[in-house]
Motif scaffolding. Structure first.
Motif, PDB file in Angstrom:
ATOM      1  N   TYR A 129       3.054   3.322   9.415  1.00  0.00           N
ATOM      2  CA  TYR A 129       3.202   4.396   8.438  1.00  0.00           C
ATOM      3  C   TYR A 129       4.372   4.072   7.508  1.00  0.00           C
ATOM      4  O   TYR A 129       5.429   3.634   7.947  1.00  0.00           O
ATOM      5  N   ALA A 130       4.159   4.283   6.219  1.00  0.00           N
ATOM      6  CA  ALA A 130       5.194   3.987   5.221  1.00  0.00           C
ATOM      7  C   ALA A 130       6.323   5.004   5.290  1.00  0.00           C
ATOM      8  O   ALA A 130       6.108   6.183   5.590  1.00  0.00           O
ATOM      9  N   LYS A 131       7.511   4.520   4.980  1.00  0.00           N
ATOM     10  CA  LYS A 131       8.657   5.420   4.816  1.00  0.00           C
ATOM     11  C   LYS A 131       8.703   5.975   3.403  1.00  0.00           C
ATOM     12  O   LYS A 131       9.297   7.032   3.165  1.00  0.00           O
ATOM     13  N   GLY A 132       8.109   5.263   2.462  1.00  0.00           N
ATOM     14  CA  GLY A 132       8.068   5.699   1.073  1.00  0.00           C
ATOM     15  C   GLY A 132       8.969   4.884   0.167  1.00  0.00           C
ATOM     16  O   GLY A 132       8.957   5.067  -1.057  1.00  0.00           O
ATOM     17  N   ASP A 133       9.749   3.962   0.760  1.00  0.00           N
ATOM     18  CA  ASP A 133      10.643   3.137  -0.057  1.00  0.00           C
ATOM     19  C   ASP A 133      10.203   1.673  -0.094  1.00  0.00           C
ATOM     20  O   ASP A 133      10.923   0.812  -0.600  1.00  0.00           O
ATOM     21  N   GLU A 134       9.014   1.380   0.425  1.00  0.00           N
ATOM     22  CA  GLU A 134       8.491   0.019   0.384  1.00  0.00           C
ATOM     23  C   GLU A 134       8.078  -0.339  -1.058  1.00  0.00           C
ATOM     24  O   GLU A 134       7.833   0.544  -1.883  1.00  0.00           O
ATOM     25  N   HIS A 135       7.988  -1.642  -1.317  1.00  0.00           N
ATOM     26  CA  HIS A 135       7.609  -2.110  -2.651  1.00  0.00           C
ATOM     27  C   HIS A 135       6.230  -2.762  -2.584  1.00  0.00           C
ATOM     28  O   HIS A 135       6.003  -3.672  -1.785  1.00  0.00           O
ATOM     29  N   TYR A 136       5.345  -2.306  -3.452  1.00  0.00           N
ATOM     30  CA  TYR A 136       3.973  -2.807  -3.515  1.00  0.00           C
ATOM     31  C   TYR A 136       3.718  -3.348  -4.915  1.00  0.00           C
ATOM     32  O   TYR A 136       3.966  -2.663  -5.908  1.00  0.00           O
ATOM     33  N   PRO A 146       4.681   3.246  -1.898  1.00  0.00           N
ATOM     34  CA  PRO A 146       3.661   4.030  -1.203  1.00  0.00           C
ATOM     35  C   PRO A 146       4.158   5.443  -0.910  1.00  0.00           C
ATOM     36  O   PRO A 146       5.361   5.711  -0.867  1.00  0.00           O
ATOM     37  N   ASP A 147       3.215   6.330  -0.692  1.00  0.00           N
ATOM     38  CA  ASP A 147       3.574   7.684  -0.280  1.00  0.00           C
ATOM     39  C   ASP A 147       4.073   7.655   1.167  1.00  0.00           C
ATOM     40  O   ASP A 147       3.589   6.866   1.980  1.00  0.00           O
ATOM     41  N   PRO A 148       5.046   8.498   1.510  1.00  0.00           N
ATOM     42  CA  PRO A 148       5.467   8.579   2.906  1.00  0.00           C
ATOM     43  C   PRO A 148       4.287   8.895   3.820  1.00  0.00           C
ATOM     44  O   PRO A 148       3.413   9.689   3.456  1.00  0.00           O
ATOM     45  N   ARG A 149       4.224   8.213   4.939  1.00  0.00           N
ATOM     46  CA  ARG A 149       3.173   8.367   5.948  1.00  0.00           C
ATOM     47  C   ARG A 149       1.861   7.694   5.559  1.00  0.00           C
ATOM     48  O   ARG A 149       0.881   7.753   6.292  1.00  0.00           O
ATOM     49  N   GLU A 150       1.828   7.054   4.404  1.00  0.00           N
ATOM     50  CA  GLU A 150       0.671   6.241   4.053  1.00  0.00           C
ATOM     51  C   GLU A 150       0.666   5.002   4.948  1.00  0.00           C
ATOM     52  O   GLU A 150       1.726   4.470   5.278  1.00  0.00           O
ATOM     53  N   VAL A 151      -0.492   4.536   5.347  1.00  0.00           N
ATOM     54  CA  VAL A 151      -0.570   3.344   6.185  1.00  0.00           C
ATOM     55  C   VAL A 151      -0.466   2.098   5.300  1.00  0.00           C
ATOM     56  O   VAL A 151      -1.213   1.950   4.334  1.00  0.00           O
ATOM     57  N   VAL A 152       0.473   1.230   5.627  1.00  0.00           N
ATOM     58  CA  VAL A 152       0.709   0.011   4.852  1.00  0.00           C
ATOM     59  C   VAL A 152       0.814  -1.195   5.783  1.00  0.00           C
ATOM     60  O   VAL A 152       1.047  -1.059   6.984  1.00  0.00           O
ATOM     61  N   PHE A 153       0.641  -2.383   5.204  1.00  0.00           N
ATOM     62  CA  PHE A 153       0.952  -3.643   5.868  1.00  0.00           C
ATOM     63  C   PHE A 153       2.342  -4.026   5.366  1.00  0.00           C
ATOM     64  O   PHE A 153       2.497  -4.386   4.193  1.00  0.00           O
ATOM     65  N   ALA A 154       3.349  -3.979   6.198  1.00  0.00           N
ATOM     66  CA  ALA A 154       4.728  -4.165   5.741  1.00  0.00           C
ATOM     67  C   ALA A 154       5.377  -5.366   6.419  1.00  0.00           C
ATOM     68  O   ALA A 154       5.129  -5.642   7.599  1.00  0.00           O
ATOM     69  N   ASP A 157      10.958  -7.668   4.628  1.00  0.00           N
ATOM     70  CA  ASP A 157      11.649  -7.375   3.372  1.00  0.00           C
ATOM     71  C   ASP A 157      11.247  -6.019   2.799  1.00  0.00           C
ATOM     72  O   ASP A 157      11.532  -5.726   1.635  1.00  0.00           O
ATOM     73  N   ASN A 158      10.581  -5.202   3.621  1.00  0.00           N
ATOM     74  CA  ASN A 158      10.154  -3.866   3.211  1.00  0.00           C
ATOM     75  C   ASN A 158       9.145  -3.931   2.061  1.00  0.00           C
ATOM     76  O   ASN A 158       9.081  -3.035   1.226  1.00  0.00           O
ATOM     77  N   ARG A 159       8.381  -4.987   2.052  1.00  0.00           N
ATOM     78  CA  ARG A 159       7.343  -5.153   1.038  1.00  0.00           C
ATOM     79  C   ARG A 159       6.009  -4.704   1.623  1.00  0.00           C
ATOM     80  O   ARG A 159       5.656  -5.100   2.741  1.00  0.00           O
ATOM     81  N   ALA A 160       5.269  -3.907   0.896  1.00  0.00           N
ATOM     82  CA  ALA A 160       3.947  -3.458   1.326  1.00  0.00           C
ATOM     83  C   ALA A 160       2.907  -4.425   0.782  1.00  0.00           C
ATOM     84  O   ALA A 160       2.767  -4.575  -0.437  1.00  0.00           O
ATOM     85  N   HIS A 161       2.174  -5.073   1.668  1.00  0.00           N
ATOM     86  CA  HIS A 161       1.164  -6.044   1.262  1.00  0.00           C
ATOM     87  C   HIS A 161      -0.222  -5.422   1.146  1.00  0.00           C
ATOM     88  O   HIS A 161      -1.165  -6.097   0.732  1.00  0.00           O
ATOM     89  N   ALA A 162      -0.347  -4.166   1.525  1.00  0.00           N
ATOM     90  CA  ALA A 162      -1.586  -3.413   1.318  1.00  0.00           C
ATOM     91  C   ALA A 162      -1.232  -1.928   1.337  1.00  0.00           C
ATOM     92  O   ALA A 162      -0.314  -1.512   2.052  1.00  0.00           O
ATOM     93  N   ARG A 163      -1.959  -1.148   0.546  1.00  0.00           N
ATOM     94  CA  ARG A 163      -1.761   0.297   0.500  1.00  0.00           C
ATOM     95  C   ARG A 163      -2.987   1.014   1.051  1.00  0.00           C
ATOM     96  O   ARG A 163      -4.101   0.510   1.015  1.00  0.00           O
ATOM     97  N   ARG A 164      -2.738   2.213   1.548  1.00  0.00           N
ATOM     98  CA  ARG A 164      -3.806   3.070   2.092  1.00  0.00           C
ATOM     99  C   ARG A 164      -4.672   2.271   3.071  1.00  0.00           C
ATOM    100  O   ARG A 164      -5.895   2.303   3.004  1.00  0.00           O
ATOM    101  N   TRP A 165      -3.982   1.559   3.932  1.00  0.00           N
ATOM    102  CA  TRP A 165      -4.561   0.766   5.008  1.00  0.00           C
ATOM    103  C   TRP A 165      -5.477  -0.318   4.453  1.00  0.00           C
ATOM    104  O   TRP A 165      -5.018  -1.397   4.077  1.00  0.00           O
TER     105      TRP A 165
END
Length: 230
Positions: A129-136, A146-154, A157-165
């Motif tokens: 679950y995202a904290k909301g401060d990741e970078h996509y 990402p939105d907080p609680r959104e499922v991400v691949f993180a 480095d706090n980078r989101a490699h996918a959004r909304r799972w």
């Protein structure tokens, strides 16, 4: 370096079945036309009997998206999006031989498949679950949070490699011409997922060996065995 799902994801989605492959020696030189056509033919035959929205694999992901608070007809898993486009247009854009192959396999199995360039991942990849401060990094060139609680691949480095799972990957770790090592992830929730994901992983492992002679590691993860070393 490792890949895993967080305990919270397993707690909230106990039917999850992830299949993972790691491969080195990938290039953009092999021709995958014949293999892509074979997998697309499987999807085409199935689409002649019923539209993708009626398939149990897609319905299971729609339930997961609804559980995440997303409208399933607004945000779709990648497999459903590919199937819709394939049904309407009869083909998919060609991007890279490995991506084209994985997209075709995704059509045939109706299971979303993500392909990441390992060199662009920092230390780890966790589905959480995202904290909301990741970078996509979007394919439009924008950097989003990402939105907080959104499922991400993180990663570390706090980078989101996918959004909304399984909805959309990041441009940052997308496979490109110089990609040599990849992480491939397939995830499903439907009733026959345990058997289907094993078949998918085995099929992709055979394709990797046949087309790239790429040494690969593969695993079907579970709550009891949730990670794989990269």
């Amino acid at each position: 370096m490792y890949f895993r799902h967080s305990p919270e994801i397993w707690e909230d989605h106990p039917a999850l079945v992830p299949g993972v492959l790691l491969a080195e020696g990938v290039t953009d030189r092999p021709s995958v036309d014949a293999r892509v056509a074979e997998y697309q033919a499987i999807a085409r035959q199935r689409l002649e009997r019923a539209s993708e929205g009626d398939w149990p694999e897609v319905q299971a992901w729609r339930r997961v998206f609804a559980q995440m608070g997303l409208k399933p007809t607004q945000y779709r898993c990648a497999a459903e999006s590919l199937l819709r486009r394939f049904r309407k247009e009869g083909a998919l854009p060609r991007l890279h031989p490995l991506v084209d192959l994985c997209n075709a396999v995704s059509l045939a199995f109706a299971i979303p498949i993500a392909v990441f360039d390992v060199s662009r991942i920092s230390q780890q990849m966790i589905v959480r679950y995202a904290k909301g401060d990741e970078h996509y990094h979007s394919f439009a060139g924008e950097v989003e949070c990402p939105d907080p609680r959104e499922v991400v691949f993180a990663d570390a480095d706090n980078r989101a490699h996918a959004r909304r799972w399984t909805h959309r990957q990041s441009a940052y770790s997308a496979v490109r011409g110089e990609t040599a090592s990849v992480l491939i992830v397939a995830e499903a929730h439907h009733q026959s997922a345990p058997a289907d994901v094993i078949r998918l992983v085995d099929a992709l492992a055979d394709e990797l060996k046949g087309l790239w002679a790429a040494p690969s590691a593969k695993a079907v993860l579970s709550r009891a065995s949730p990670s794989i070393e990269m």
